[in-house]
Design an enzyme around this catalytic site. Structure first.
Site, PDB file in Angstrom:
ATOM      1  N   ARG A   1     -24.833  15.552 -41.030  1.00  0.00           N
ATOM      2  CA  ARG A   1     -23.596  15.240 -41.831  1.00  0.00           C
ATOM      3  C   ARG A   1     -23.293  16.020 -42.937  1.00  0.00           C
ATOM      4  NH1 ARG A   1     -23.117   8.941 -42.867  1.00  0.00           N
ATOM      5  NH2 ARG A   1     -25.240   9.014 -43.538  1.00  0.00           N
ATOM      6  N   ASP A   2     -23.859  17.156 -43.224  1.00  0.00           N
ATOM      7  CA  ASP A   2     -23.792  17.753 -44.360  1.00  0.00           C
ATOM      8  C   ASP A   2     -24.002  19.373 -44.197  1.00  0.00           C
ATOM      9  OD1 ASP A   2     -22.652  18.237 -46.807  1.00  0.00           O
ATOM     10  OD2 ASP A   2     -24.785  18.241 -48.019  1.00  0.00           O
ATOM     11  N   ILE A   3     -23.596  19.778 -42.945  1.00  0.00           N
ATOM     12  CA  ILE A   3     -23.632  21.074 -42.438  1.00  0.00           C
ATOM     13  C   ILE A   3     -22.263  21.725 -43.490  1.00  0.00           C
ATOM     14  CG2 ILE A   3     -23.172  22.792 -40.851  1.00  0.00           C
ATOM     15  CD1 ILE A   3     -24.274  20.962 -38.927  1.00  0.00           C
TER      16      ILE A   3
END
Length: 302
Positions: free
Chosen positions: A133-135
């Protein structure tokens, strides 16, 4: 000010980075017992300007990292409490993030994409699966040998439930989809990875990704015109990764990886002949024979 963690068994060397909003500082330290370099992620919840959501991120990251075993994910080593928060200790990787100015060839960028997708395949095949969820470029490390590592699992989601509550928005603007605000899926990571690859290929900083956003749809990224040398099939794959509608993207990392591996990155001229077999018939010995053929030289997209 460098903290003193000698009682916990660590000699801090220098600061690697900080996230003031989350009250998080990352330090390079030496393990006093093993003399090995390690990374300490310090969560300072009592700091001015930080929020207690950092505590949730700390607990979530420990919970997830303890269950992971992949060469592309720095290993969880330890954790300990401090007067104003907690510390998470991880394996140190001597590599820079993709947010730092570096020069990669298009083929190397494809290699990076393949390796990130392989990590995502590992995460999605976990039971329960893990969605990062935070690439973004800041959370991908690449060393000189193009070994790739995915870091910062503070926003990650495990299985069918979000341990921090799905009502809280997670991710980085420009690297998230509308769907992610409600129900993250395996396809969520692909949009963010696609945006990251577009930044690498175009040379645009991750903080400036809004320069490529469509005027009518901010989740649509327009970049094809900036990459005339790349194969049309590779461009098409990137466009599919960053489609705003989830149903128009790859269903998961495995599907994207299978589609990416056989593709050429650089556009290769295609040559077609009007005749593939030439037949000559001589009427007498020594006769000179000729025939005209047409060659089509096109850029088919490789």
């Amino acid at each position: 000010m460098i903290p003193n963690f000698q009682e916990q068994g660590y000699q801090v060397i220098r600061e690697l980075g900080r996230n003031r909003e989350g009250g998080r500082i990352t330090w390079l330290a030496t393990n006093i017992n093993t003399r090995q370099p390690e990374v300490i992620k310090q969560f300072c919840f009592a700091q001015a300007g930080s929020s207690w959501s950092g505590s949730e991120a700390h607990e979530r990251e420990i919970q997830i990292l303890k269950g992971l075993d992949h060469p592309g994910i720095p290993s969880y080593l330890n954790s300990f409490a401090t007067d104003d928060g907690f510390c998470l200790v991880q394996q140190y990787i001597n590599a820079s993030t993709l947010a730092e100015t570096r020069s990669f060839s298009p083929e190397e960028i494809k290699q990076i994409a393949v390796k990130v997708l392989e990590i995502l395949v590992y995460l999605q095949n976990r039971i329960p699966s893990v969605i990062h969820r935070d690439i973004k470029p800041e959370n991908i490390l690449v060393d000189e040998q193009i070994n790739v590592y995915l870091i910062d699992f503070g926003f990650a989601r495990i299985g069918s439930h979000d341990v921090a509550g799905s009502s809280v928005f997670k991710g980085t603007p420009g690297f998230i989809t509308p769907k992610q605000m409600f129900k993250p899926t395996d396809a969520t990571n692909l949009y963010a990875l696609g945006a990251t690859l577009i930044c690498l290929l175009t040379g645009i900083k991750s903080t400036k990704i809004d320069q490529l956003q469509d005027e009518d749809d901010p989740y649509l990224i327009n970049f094809r015109h900036l990459l005339p040398r790349l194969s049309l099939r590779f461009i098409g794959l990137l466009e599919k990764m960053v489609q705003p509608k989830q149903k128009e993207r790859f269903t998961n990392a495995e599907a994207a990886l299978e589609a990416l591996k056989p593709l050429d990155v650089i556009r290769v001229p295609g040559i077609d002949f009007s005749e593939t077999i030439l037949e000559f018939k001589a009427n007498w010995l020594g006769e000179k024979l000729t025939q005209i053929i047409t060659v089509f030289n096109g850029w088919g997209g490789g």
